[in-house]
Enzyme design. Sequence first.
Site, PDB file in Angstrom:
ATOM      1  N   TYR A   1       0.841  -1.196   0.000  1.00 26.70           N
ATOM      2  CA  TYR A   1       0.000   0.000   0.000  1.00 26.70           C
ATOM      3  C   TYR A   1       0.883   1.256   0.000  1.00 26.70           C
ATOM      4  O   TYR A   1       0.717   2.163  -0.811  1.00 26.70           O
ATOM      5  CB  TYR A   1      -0.904  -0.027   1.233  1.00 26.70           C
ATOM      6  CG  TYR A   1      -1.860   1.130   1.355  1.00 26.70           C
ATOM      7  CD1 TYR A   1      -2.927   1.274   0.485  1.00 26.70           C
ATOM      8  CD2 TYR A   1      -1.713   2.070   2.375  1.00 26.70           C
ATOM      9  CE1 TYR A   1      -3.820   2.322   0.613  1.00 26.70           C
ATOM     10  CE2 TYR A   1      -2.604   3.119   2.522  1.00 26.70           C
ATOM     11  CZ  TYR A   1      -3.657   3.242   1.634  1.00 26.70           C
ATOM     12  OH  TYR A   1      -4.537   4.281   1.770  1.00 26.70           O
TER      13      TYR A   1
ATOM     14  N   LYS B   1       1.606   4.104  -2.825  1.00 29.96           N
ATOM     15  CA  LYS B   1       1.280   5.515  -2.571  1.00 29.96           C
ATOM     16  C   LYS B   1       2.479   6.431  -2.831  1.00 29.96           C
ATOM     17  O   LYS B   1       2.325   7.525  -3.391  1.00 29.96           O
ATOM     18  CB  LYS B   1       0.761   5.704  -1.140  1.00 29.96           C
ATOM     19  CG  LYS B   1      -0.655   5.157  -0.929  1.00 29.96           C
ATOM     20  CD  LYS B   1      -1.667   5.804  -1.850  1.00 29.96           C
ATOM     21  CE  LYS B   1      -3.081   5.299  -1.666  1.00 29.96           C
ATOM     22  NZ  LYS B   1      -3.992   5.735  -2.736  1.00 29.96           N
TER      23      LYS B   1
HETATM   24  N1  SER Z   1      -7.147   4.213   5.906  1.00 31.78           N
HETATM   25  C1  SER Z   1      -6.019   3.664   5.203  1.00 31.78           C
HETATM   26  C2  SER Z   1      -5.714   2.296   5.681  1.00 31.78           C
HETATM   27  O1  SER Z   1      -5.880   2.066   6.861  1.00 31.78           O
HETATM   28  C3  SER Z   1      -4.824   4.535   5.385  1.00 31.78           C
HETATM   29  O2  SER Z   1      -4.772   5.525   4.443  1.00 31.78           O
HETATM   30  O3  SER Z   1      -5.307   1.481   4.925  1.00 31.78           O
END
Ligand code: SER
Length: 332
Positions: free
Chosen positions: A157, A161
């Site tokens: 993730y 990003k």
């Molecule tokens: N809300 C997201 C997550 O917990 C963080 O940007 O993956």
Amino acid sequence: MHTIWLDIPLLVGRMKNILVIGATGQIGSELTMELRKRYGNSNVVAGYITGAEPKGELKESGPSAIVDVTDAEIIENVVKEYKIDTIYNLAALLSVVAESKPKLAWKIGIDGLWNVLEVARVYGCAVFTPSSIGSFGIDTPHINTPQDTIQRPRTMYGISKVTTELLSDYYYNKYGVDTRAVRFPGIISNVTPPGGGTTDYAVDIYYSAVKGEPFVCPIGKGTFMDMMYMPDALNAAINLMEADPTKLVHRNAFNITAMSFDPEMIYQSICKHIPDFQMTYKVDPLKQSIANSWPDSMDDSCARKEWGWSPIYDLDSMTNDMLNKLSIKLKK
Ligand code: SER
């Protein structure tokens, strides 16, 4: 032929015809409705994928179209058909799901972004693709995390990003595509639940409280993360895209925050309304290790200075509103 939607365009700004990709997700479902309120129903297209069709007001109030971010041709056709000038690209897998499907997370987050940016370059669209607190890592200063600092995340993730930020800046610097973004903290809302994020506990806890059930917290006591209530997140996404570009020193992406709390603080805030609410801990090791690598509190002074960022809700005012809205929603 397009259907004629009941239209009250309220605002004349930089954005005229807007496409929201991921319009049925946690942020997209509310952002689409807010944009329709401000820019006119017919001017905001809800882009969705098969299996996540818009329903109810989201479906009835304006145009929608299948937009799979991994299919460049579909994006191009919709942009052409609706004369889109601004794209909100919200397609992404959240942090925990992305760890179990890293290849898909990359395909949606980065190959998808490439498609969006290419269409934007050819058709002259502005693009908002959010980054996140997840773009930081264990080596980042955790307290008052600066706007410009070390970003070496170890989650897929986070990696997607950081790449989003770099690719978006690349398209701005090389081709002049008007890309802008924020680093969203955990977003708390009472409409569409998030799915598979590390900060989801801060939404789930309110549902348990309103249902009169005890809450088992997957994040340990003393783990602080930045958070924000949805109305502030929507204002951030819209105000940044309307901001005067000559004032922007940064673009992709701005730290923004509204509050920082640990599970005990949100629990205490709820107990002011529901004194017999109970919470126990059963720490989820993956979620905890991700949370440990994220900031405790971000410094969002650049966003405040460059485009006037200023949140409205703090923890207690958010708790008040969440409990009221969820009580009504869950009674139905
Ligand atoms: N809300 C997201 C997550 O917990 C963080 O940007 O993956």
